[in-house]
Design a protein around this motif. Structure first.
Motif, PDB file in Angstrom:
ATOM      1  N   GLN A 187      10.150  11.689   8.099  1.00  0.00           N
ATOM      2  CA  GLN A 187       9.224  10.474   8.874  1.00  0.00           C
ATOM      3  C   GLN A 187       9.791   9.104   8.416  1.00  0.00           C
ATOM      4  OE1 GLN A 187       6.791  10.901  11.016  1.00  0.00           O
ATOM      5  NE2 GLN A 187       7.278   8.577  11.101  1.00  0.00           N
ATOM      6  N   SER A 188      10.210   9.197   7.005  1.00  0.00           N
ATOM      7  CA  SER A 188      10.768   7.876   6.485  1.00  0.00           C
ATOM      8  C   SER A 188      12.270   7.625   7.119  1.00  0.00           C
ATOM      9  CB  SER A 188      10.966   7.982   5.119  1.00  0.00           C
ATOM     10  OG  SER A 188      12.225   8.919   4.804  1.00  0.00           O
ATOM     11  N   ILE A 189      12.823   8.316   7.670  1.00  0.00           N
ATOM     12  CA  ILE A 189      14.159   8.320   8.239  1.00  0.00           C
ATOM     13  C   ILE A 189      13.717   7.663   9.843  1.00  0.00           C
ATOM     14  CG2 ILE A 189      16.333   9.305   9.232  1.00  0.00           C
ATOM     15  CD1 ILE A 189      16.324   9.062   6.379  1.00  0.00           C
ATOM     16  N   ILE A 190      12.838   8.334  10.382  1.00  0.00           N
ATOM     17  CA  ILE A 190      12.276   7.924  11.588  1.00  0.00           C
ATOM     18  C   ILE A 190      11.884   6.391  11.468  1.00  0.00           C
ATOM     19  CG2 ILE A 190      10.623   8.388  13.417  1.00  0.00           C
ATOM     20  CD1 ILE A 190      10.815  11.411  12.749  1.00  0.00           C
ATOM     21  N   GLN A 224      11.939   3.303   1.817  1.00  0.00           N
ATOM     22  CA  GLN A 224      10.904   4.225   1.789  1.00  0.00           C
ATOM     23  C   GLN A 224      11.657   5.726   1.645  1.00  0.00           C
ATOM     24  OE1 GLN A 224       9.028   4.920   5.899  1.00  0.00           O
ATOM     25  NE2 GLN A 224       9.998   2.605   6.031  1.00  0.00           N
ATOM     26  N   ALA A 225      12.952   5.692   2.218  1.00  0.00           N
ATOM     27  CA  ALA A 225      13.540   7.059   2.085  1.00  0.00           C
ATOM     28  C   ALA A 225      13.820   7.643   0.672  1.00  0.00           C
ATOM     29  CB  ALA A 225      14.746   7.171   3.094  1.00  0.00           C
ATOM     30  N   ASP A 261       0.770  -1.098   0.172  1.00  0.00           N
ATOM     31  CA  ASP A 261      -0.128  -0.083  -0.115  1.00  0.00           C
ATOM     32  C   ASP A 261       0.727   1.225  -0.183  1.00  0.00           C
ATOM     33  OD1 ASP A 261      -2.221  -1.562   0.161  1.00  0.00           O
ATOM     34  OD2 ASP A 261      -2.620  -1.665   2.164  1.00  0.00           O
ATOM     35  N   SER A 262       1.985   1.117   0.407  1.00  0.00           N
ATOM     36  CA  SER A 262       2.930   2.432   0.676  1.00  0.00           C
ATOM     37  C   SER A 262       4.217   1.738   0.900  1.00  0.00           C
ATOM     38  CB  SER A 262       2.626   3.118   1.804  1.00  0.00           C
ATOM     39  OG  SER A 262       2.765   2.610   3.114  1.00  0.00           O
ATOM     40  N   PRO A 263       5.311   2.925   0.457  1.00  0.00           N
ATOM     41  CA  PRO A 263       6.670   2.509   0.708  1.00  0.00           C
ATOM     42  C   PRO A 263       6.804   2.028   2.266  1.00  0.00           C
ATOM     43  CG  PRO A 263       6.748   4.361  -0.636  1.00  0.00           C
ATOM     44  CD  PRO A 263       5.207   3.874  -0.454  1.00  0.00           C
TER      45      PRO A 263
END
Ligand SMILES: [Zn+2]
Length: 484
Positions: free
Chosen positions: A220-223, A203-204, A166-168
């Motif tokens: 947010q991707s890094i977190i 995702q990043a 659904d998402s990375p």
């Protein structure tokens, strides 16, 4: 008892034989059987996170709940750089996984071709050829890397491709779950089977392309990645208490990201030579060696990762590697420092990296532009004009000099198929320095021979080279003309 791990110093081995395994951090109360495990199986985990700027990790994910920080505290961190090499995922992961730079492996974009890995075997090929008893696994949500792991003969044992989902972030969560399952699977390992696992999350890079490296989405991707890595490291700590096997862990990225985008969703994001794009990192935690945990090395490079993994398994290194083993290479060992404040020391190291010389900067930029056209043709078909316009609009070093070339490429490639376009791009990439250095080591026995010489590619049965007179090739190669 099987082979004693090469990294154990004599005193440590003597201590373990005498039953004082605590010398290498073995939890107390382990049985003699478990102590045997400690000597038996070698486990190496390579965690790859695509398009992660170390500066953003240090800004957003340097807390105790982040696996990035945990990995740094358990190992040695290097703020490395790709300066003078293409900052695209295909070329850069090929460097991580072959131990040579793009002027040798010749990968110039993200359209998979198997030929480079016949000449330059991957870490999977080299492990499977020399030590087929090692259980090798890739868990990845970028299919290129699964294809790479299956190329070159002697392919990976377990090739796990994870769908986009659904998402990375969802896809990376699934990679994380499968990675943890693979690690926990070593709990029951009666035959002391050694293992190599490459776990890849993306995702990043997706956030960087869609929203830029300076965006909240990228933050947010890094977190998220930090949380995923924390779970993976916790799984390793768990199995270690059961089996006694310590793991060597390497955490790295393939390139950084530009901080802004001009065309959301279709920005190139990276591929050029700005410091944000060339910035990478390598974090290395060698099993059984805790003496330098939390420190820094000034010489680490992503090209060192394959030689390092091979040396951990006791496999001989190729003579034509560009990289060296981080375990024992003198130039690496002499570049070790112990800063008072690792975070500040790494930021200072990142700040030292600048642009390459102007000729290399332009040559690599042109290669990226040309190599990206067939890739975007494959992905978006009608998006090339937008893609080229996004490059024209990029406010990065010397980019105005590329505008005219981009226009010519657009005209030149119009109407050609992806395969033909990629073949033409391959030719130009070669002229621009990709894959120009041949291996001096022999190919692995029985691996498919590379049959596609540049000449045969350009004049083969399936493709007749178009009239390149329409494209001003000398302009492409003439730095003065570009600057004029
Ligand atoms: Zn990438």
């Amino acid at each position: 008892m099987t082979t004693i791990k090469q990294f154990l110093c004599g005193a440590t081995v003597a201590g373990m034989v005498a039953g004082t395994g605590a010398a290498v951090g073995v939890p107390s109360g382990l049985s003699a059987l478990t102590a045997d495990w400690l000597l038996a199986a070698e486990h190496v985990l390579l965690i790859g996170v695509d398009g992660v700027n170390l500066s953003k990790v240090l800004e957003y994910a340097y807390g105790d709940d982040s696996g990035f920080k945990t990995a740094m505290e358990q190992g040695i961190t290097g703020a490395s750089s790709l300066t003078n090499h293409t900052t695209l995922s295909g070329p850069s992961w090929s460097t991580v996984l072959t131990g040579v730079w793009d002027d040798k492996h010749g990968v110039f974009n993200n359209l998979f071709r198997p030929e480079p890995y016949n000449q330059w075997p991957s870490v999977f090929n080299l492990i499977e050829y020399h030590k087929p008893e090692v259980d090798t696994t890739i868990i990845s949500n970028w299919e290129y890397l699964n294809q790479l792991a299956g190329a070159g003969g002697y392919s990976v044992d377990n090739n796990v491709f994870v769908e986009a989902g659904d998402s990375p972030a969802d896809s990376d969560a699934q990679v994380t779950a499968l990675t943890i399952a693979q690690i926990l699977g070593t709990e029951d390992n009666p035959d002391d089977i050694s293992s190599f696992l490459f776990s890849y999350q993306s995702q990043a890079d997706h956030a960087g392309h869609s929203f830029a490296g300076g965006s909240e989405e990228y933050m947010q991707s890094i977190i998220n990645l930090g949380a995923n890595i924390q779970q993976i490291l916790a799984a390793i700590a768990h199995v270690q208490t059961i089996t006694g096997d310590d793991w060597s862990i390497i955490l790295t990225t393939d390139h950084g990201h530009q901080q802004t985008v001009t065309l959301p969703g279709l920005s190139i994001g990276h591929g050029f030579q700005s410091p944000n794009e060339t910035s990478t990192f390598v974090i290395f935690d060698q099993a059984g060696d805790d003496s330098q945990d939390g420190s820094q090395n000034l010489a680490y490079s992503t090209v060192d990762i394959t030689p390092t993994i091979l040396s951990l398994f006791g496999i001989p290194l190729r003579s034509d590697f560009d990289g060296v083993s981080l375990v024992d290479d003198p130039s690496v060992l002499n570049s070790h420092v112990t800063p008072d404040d690792l975070q500040q020391a790494l930021l200072a190291a990142i700040a030292m990296y600048g642009y390459p010389n102007i000729g290399n900067d332009i040559t690599l930029a042109v290669r990226t532009v040309i190599g990206s056209v067939p890739y975007f043709l494959d992905k978006f078909v009608t998006g090339i004009d937008n893609f080229l316009q996004s490059i024209v609009d990029q406010d990065i070093f010397l980019i105005s000099g590329l505008a005219e070339i981009a226009q010519q490429i657009n005209e030149f490639f119009g109407g050609l198929t992806v395969d033909v376009t990629n073949t033409v791009a391959h030719g130009f990439a070669y002229l621009l320095g990709a894959g120009v250095i041949a291996p001096t080591d022999a190919p692995l026995p029985g691996a498919a021979e590379f049959t596609g010489s540049l000449e045969s590619l350009l004049a083969g049965d399936t493709f007749t080279a178009p009239d390149v007179g329409d494209l001003d090739l000398p302009l492409l190669l003439d730095v003065d003309a570009l600057l004029g």
